[in-house]
Design an enzyme around this catalytic site. Structure first.
Site, PDB file in Angstrom:
ATOM      1  N   HIS A   1     -73.517 117.130 -55.184  1.00 32.28           N
ATOM      2  CA  HIS A   1     -72.837 118.449 -54.455  1.00 32.28           C
ATOM      3  C   HIS A   1     -72.588 117.823 -52.427  1.00 32.28           C
ATOM      4  O   HIS A   1     -71.839 118.720 -51.510  1.00 32.28           O
ATOM      5  CB  HIS A   1     -73.269 119.323 -53.935  1.00 32.28           C
TER       6      HIS A   1
ATOM      7  N   HIS B   1     -73.089 125.426 -54.115  1.00 27.59           N
ATOM      8  CA  HIS B   1     -74.058 124.730 -54.493  1.00 27.59           C
ATOM      9  C   HIS B   1     -75.157 125.397 -53.778  1.00 27.59           C
ATOM     10  O   HIS B   1     -76.486 124.699 -54.225  1.00 27.59           O
ATOM     11  CB  HIS B   1     -74.105 123.125 -53.617  1.00 27.59           C
TER      12      HIS B   1
ATOM     13  N   GLY C   1     -79.475 125.991 -54.899  1.00 28.56           N
ATOM     14  CA  GLY C   1     -81.127 125.954 -54.323  1.00 28.56           C
ATOM     15  C   GLY C   1     -80.631 127.183 -53.203  1.00 28.56           C
ATOM     16  O   GLY C   1     -79.348 127.364 -52.531  1.00 28.56           O
TER      17      GLY C   1
END
Length: 475
Positions: free
Chosen positions: A325, A398, A374
């Protein structure tokens, strides 16, 4: 962020109107009103500056998790056409080149494995080097570093770190083409010789998670996910090498911009035309940094498997997907009904190809690319799937995205108290830095559930599974 500055186009899509005399491309912001309202106004300033760079195709965009960064906002996406004078910007890639997440699915269930979580946490903590400047057992000579920069995860597999089967499920199949190790300085290479197979610090982690909820049964089946299953997520990047590349090329690109008469509104957006010598030199170094990160996560995958085997002899960890990312990739995208080769900067944003894309593994081609989002060590993470009609050059959020700076977090939380509090919630933290825990407190991040919902509602990617943290190893 003051939403009165924006025009709402759709429930999860906003634009920033131009001021009189302002010359720039469109600015689009994806997200809900609460998420955008929680962002700093600096995000608007930065993405508007990006929209003024030469050769931009379409709009400059932010993802629902956007926050202030260096140059581009984190969560910023912008695509440039080399044939139209488009530029490459180190500030649009980030200093931690190819920072990303390797996600592993296991054959273990949370319920059965729970009694040994304490031993697993300790075993992983001793097996995974983590922390500021922490080095691993692997020490590479200059020739080996160059091999890593050319071959990426393939080098790691050839050295016995992991399996050839992993490569099918890594972005770029584990090796980014166009790498030029000679474009990476000796200082950058020296910084990396002892850091292969290490996590680093900051928001990097290795986390054991349990699949708590399935949203999309078909995609979950294709991804090999089921409720109660143990998942491993490894979040890290190119370590010292990537940071050194970013530092050095920021200066080089700034000189190039000055030489070529490119006016940038902020020195952090230093850039050069993609087709210029400086632009090509940076791309060769950046691709080398991507390979460094892919190899690093491959080695960490091997270390995690070794640690799991010590605690659960029958454990099997398969690579679900590995996606970066912090990159710029040359990709074909349709703009105004015509296919164009674009250099897509994703700064704190994940590539999210939809169903049918030829670069996807056959196993996932019918449902789309796994998108790993995440969260924080105390809340949770998501696995999503890319959509065919993604409006943001096949990009998605991301992570949860910071809501508070590290300085603000340190003033509000204490690491030891957080570790004890999370332990009472059944989340085991292993770290070498209580200061780092305080900086990465769960409350320092946006609500990952809201980010995932907004990502889905905006058409960027759809939710497949929610993961609850169980064990987290941090630097």
């Amino acid at each position: 962020m003051n939403l009165s500055q924006l025009r709402q186009l759709q429930p999860y899509l906003w634009s920033l109107p131009r001021q009189p005399g302002e010359e720039r491309a469109d600015v689009l912001l994806y997200g809900s009103a609460p998420l955008l309202g929680s962002m700093d106004d600096k995000v608007l300033e930065q993405i508007a500056n990006v929209a003024g760079l030469p050769g931009l195709a379409g709009a400059a965009m932010t993802m629902p998790d956007a926050h202030w960064g260096y140059g581009f906002p984190i969560g910023g996406v912008a695509a440039f056409d080399a044939e139209q004078g488009g530029v490459i910007s180190a500030g649009g890639v980030g200093f931690d080149i190819s920072c990303g997440i390797r996600c592993l699915r296991s054959n273990l269930d949370v319920g059965n494995a729970l009694p040994e979580f304490g031993r697993l946490a300790d075993t992983l903590f001793h097996a995974i080097p983590a922390g500021v400047g922490e080095e691993g057992h692997l020490k590479l000579n200059p020739a080996q570093i160059d091999q890593v920069l050319r071959e990426g995860a393939h080098w790691a597999v050839n050295q016995g770190y992991g399996l050839a089967a992993d490569l099918e499920y890594i972005e770029e199949h584990g090796r980014m083409s166009g790498s030029v190790p000679d474009n990476v300085s000796e200082l950058a290479k020296k910084r990396q010789r002892g850091e292969m197979g290490t996590l680093g610090s900051g928001n990097h982690y290795l986390e054991i998670q349990g699949v708590e909820k399935i949203y999309d049964v078909a995609a979950a089946s294709a991804f090999g996910l089921r409720e109660g299953q143990i998942i491993v997520s490894i979040h890290c990047g190119s370590r010292g090498l990537g940071h050194q590349i970013g530092t050095e090329y920021l200066v080089m690109l700034a000189k190039a911009a000055s030489r070529l008469g490119i006016r940038v509104p902020n020195r952090e957006l230093a850039c050069a035309p993609i087709q210029s010598p400086e632009g090509q030199q940076y791309i060769g170094a950046m691709n080398a940094g991507i390979n460094c990160a892919l190899a690093n996560r491959q080695i960490l995958t091997h270390l995690a498997r070794t640690a799991f085997a010590q605690v659960y002899p029958k454990a099997n960890l398969e690579t679900l997907f590995d996606v970066s990312h912090n990159t710029c990739k040359a990709e074909m995208h349709e703009v105004d009904g015509k296919p164009r080769l674009l250099h897509v900067h994703r700064k704190g944003a994940t590539r999210a190809f939809g169903p049918g894309h030829p670069m996807l593994p056959e196993r996932y081609r019918d449902v789309g690319q796994p998108v790993v989002m995440g969260g924080s060590m105390g809340t949770g993470s998501y696995i999503l799937a890319g959509n065919r009609a993604n409006p943001a050059f096949s990009s998605a959020s991301h992570g949860a995205g910071r809501a508070l700076s590290r300085h603000q977090s340190l003033a509000r939380w204490h690491g030891r108290q957080l570790v004890d509090e999370l332990a009472r919630q059944g989340i085991l933290i292993r770290t070498r830095s209580m200061r780092g825990v305080a900086e990465e407190a769960p409350g320092a991040y946006k609500d990952v559930d809201l980010v995932a919902e907004a990502t889905e509602q905006a058409g960027l990617a759809r939710r497949v599974a929610f993961l609850r943290p169980k064990v987290c190893v941090k630097g």
